[in-house]
Design a protein around this motif. Sequence first.
Motif, PDB file in Angstrom:
ATOM      1  N   ALA A   1     -14.536  51.004  96.664  1.00 15.93           N
ATOM      2  CA  ALA A   1     -14.465  51.959  97.765  1.00 15.93           C
ATOM      3  C   ALA A   1     -13.019  52.281  98.113  1.00 15.93           C
ATOM      4  CB  ALA A   1     -15.195  51.403  98.986  1.00 15.93           C
ATOM      5  N   GLY A   2     -12.135  51.292  97.976  1.00 16.46           N
ATOM      6  CA  GLY A   2     -10.717  51.538  98.227  1.00 16.46           C
ATOM      7  C   GLY A   2     -10.145  52.545  97.256  1.00 16.46           C
ATOM      8  N   ARG A   3     -10.482  52.399  95.975  1.00 19.06           N
ATOM      9  CA  ARG A   3     -10.021  53.359  94.974  1.00 19.06           C
ATOM     10  C   ARG A   3     -10.629  54.739  95.230  1.00 19.06           C
ATOM     11  NH1 ARG A   3      -5.482  51.721  92.511  1.00 19.06           N
ATOM     12  NH2 ARG A   3      -5.629  49.544  91.877  1.00 19.06           N
ATOM     13  N   GLN A   4     -11.882  54.751  95.646  1.00 21.53           N
ATOM     14  CA  GLN A   4     -12.539  56.026  95.901  1.00 21.53           C
ATOM     15  C   GLN A   4     -11.851  56.769  97.039  1.00 21.53           C
ATOM     16  OE1 GLN A   4     -16.637  55.630  97.038  1.00 21.53           O
ATOM     17  NE2 GLN A   4     -17.164  57.689  96.336  1.00 21.53           N
ATOM     18  N   ARG A   5     -11.466  56.050  98.083  1.00 14.84           N
ATOM     19  CA  ARG A   5     -10.778  56.685  99.195  1.00 14.84           C
ATOM     20  C   ARG A   5      -9.413  57.208  98.743  1.00 14.84           C
ATOM     21  NH1 ARG A   5     -10.235  53.737 104.973  1.00 14.84           N
ATOM     22  NH2 ARG A   5     -12.493  53.834 104.661  1.00 14.84           N
ATOM     23  N   ASP A   6      -8.737  56.447  97.889  1.00 13.10           N
ATOM     24  CA  ASP A   6      -7.435  56.873  97.379  1.00 13.10           C
ATOM     25  C   ASP A   6      -7.574  58.165  96.580  1.00 13.10           C
ATOM     26  OD1 ASP A   6      -4.578  56.358  96.886  1.00 13.10           O
ATOM     27  OD2 ASP A   6      -5.218  56.079  94.809  1.00 13.10           O
ATOM     28  N   GLN A   7      -8.617  58.246  95.741  1.00  6.62           N
ATOM     29  CA  GLN A   7      -8.848  59.456  94.959  1.00  6.62           C
ATOM     30  C   GLN A   7      -9.184  60.640  95.872  1.00  6.62           C
ATOM     31  OE1 GLN A   7      -8.601  59.992  91.535  1.00  6.62           O
ATOM     32  NE2 GLN A   7      -7.543  58.016  91.658  1.00  6.62           N
ATOM     33  N   GLN A   8      -9.941  60.371  96.919  1.00  2.00           N
ATOM     34  CA  GLN A   8     -10.293  61.425  97.856  1.00  2.00           C
ATOM     35  C   GLN A   8      -9.049  61.996  98.526  1.00  2.00           C
ATOM     36  OE1 GLN A   8     -13.019  60.109 100.856  1.00  2.00           O
ATOM     37  NE2 GLN A   8     -13.080  62.073 101.909  1.00  2.00           N
TER      38      GLN A   8
END
Length: 617
Positions: free
Chosen positions: A584-591
């Motif tokens: 989820a941390g990586r997903q937020r970074d990509q967002q």
Amino acid sequence: MPVPPTPPATSSPTDRTAVRDVGHLGDFTVTRRVLLLVAIAAPLGALSAGVSWCLLRLIGLITNAVFYQRLDTRIVAPGAHHHSPALVLLAPVVGGLVIGLMARYGSEKIRGHGMPETIEAILMAGSRVKPRVAILKPISAAVAIGTGGPFGAEGPIIMTGGAIGSLFAQLVRFTADERKTLLVAGATAGMAATFNAPLASIVLGVELLLFEWRPRSLIPVATAVSVAALVRQPLLGAAPLFPVSGALHLTPTAYLLCVVSGLLSGLLAVAATALVYASEDLFHRLPIHWMWWPAIGGLVIGIGGLFVPQALGVGYNVIGAELDGSIGLGLVVGILVVKTLIWSLSLGSGTSGGVLAPMFMIGGALGALESHLFPTVGPGFWALVALAGVLGGVMRSPLTGIVFAIELTHRLEAVTPLVIGAGSAFLVSVLLLKRSVLTEKIARRGYHLSREYDVDPLEVLFVSEVMSTDVLELGSDLTVAEAVAAVADAGAGWAQRLYPVVDGDCALVGVLTRRELGRLAQSRSEAPLGQVLAPRTLVTTHPDQPLRHVAELMARHEVNRVPVVERDRPDRVVGLVSLTQLLAGRQRDQQEARERERVLRVRLVRPWGQKEQPQAV
């Protein structure tokens, strides 16, 4: 598995700080082991400075012996006097033959300009360098440069100093990270002693070798560099390598032309890099053993030396003339064309030599040529700007180029133009080339290296923001059949893949995976869960830990789910965090990197009472 909870829309970093105790977290991670590294780095810096002095003296000895037939260790230019054409043509060929033999029967690691080999040792070999490299690399470089090779001594001294640091570390029980620190400490100390540029050496270490910015590595490296710079003073002097005097008359036009100079420097850096690897591809197509390639590269050097003898060797005298504005236009053009060609083509042959000094000369020649077209600002100004630009573009290290240019000349008043020029060159280089002259060789050996450094998104998100709180716990007194029934009755409980097992006081005593529970169910065991738990290290985390800590736990213990327990009561489970939730941390970074939004709108009030119309600006 329950969907990870999304933080409320009204949350902010300030709100998170107010409700979470993060006293256990710090800006840096460092232990007292750094003191041991510092204690070793200090004598290592002195030794690297001594090795640098020896290498420069050896280069001078070979140059004097080959081109002047005398015994002397002073650094001299091979092309400073008129020599026999046969000598100019054949000396680099003989030097190439010697290097080929040393590489084939000594160590193949001496081939190349040193930095890619050092990076490869750091990333792929646990910072282990063989002792023979520490001996053969400086000798091979001295032979290459002393017989007319258009290279610098800095690449070999980086490899040699790094090898010495690695050997120090291999004699003690150290981790790979600690060996890396000492390897880089030795490499940068040698660089500082060679160019009397301690700050630039540290920046180069951070940008190209350490791949991190941490006290555990930066402090020992700075210690070694400082000692090397101090030891250099009685050996090689304390003055800047290329002192330049004269006031600079900077105007708005000059600042704008610094952008033009930077763009041209970037294009030249791209062309030189492309030539190096086009040459390497050409040599790989030859139907002869690579041992003979440096001799062919030497022939290219000799032919170039017949046209422009000043392009041979390290060329400190030519660089100095470029930076003080005393070089002629004809020589400038010759250096720009011939030096670029013979350096690029011969380096592709796998000979031994460095990158920095040739880039200084080529960049300085470009700037000296620009000085005939651009307004006069000061002695050697445009040469200095282009030097930093070409260096930053070739090595993809603009900060290194800027600081080197300042320390080599002590031109502090040129900081802003250097930033403009090096930044513009860096822009061109990264847009037109995927990899630099340093990383292309690593990529061709089947590895990939990213040079982008940013904050790990797992560092700024906490476990409490992604963990599942709807957790099914199993009592330790339940039988296997009762536990399976409890999971079935829970509905979504069977989707849970890790079950905390707790005692009568709800204290955590162990965990069961879903697979283990299914296997126990097939055995129809009537024993309580507390008796059939598989022995394992109980891995837990806390809600106030960053996700990176959880990632390290999972990697270290080879698990993909971890119970979350209270910090004050480490036996009380409050949630579960899984590998999927960790992403989820990586997903937020990509967002944040990809999603575009308009945040502000401006309303323009028109006269005559017309209705306001929102207009985006």
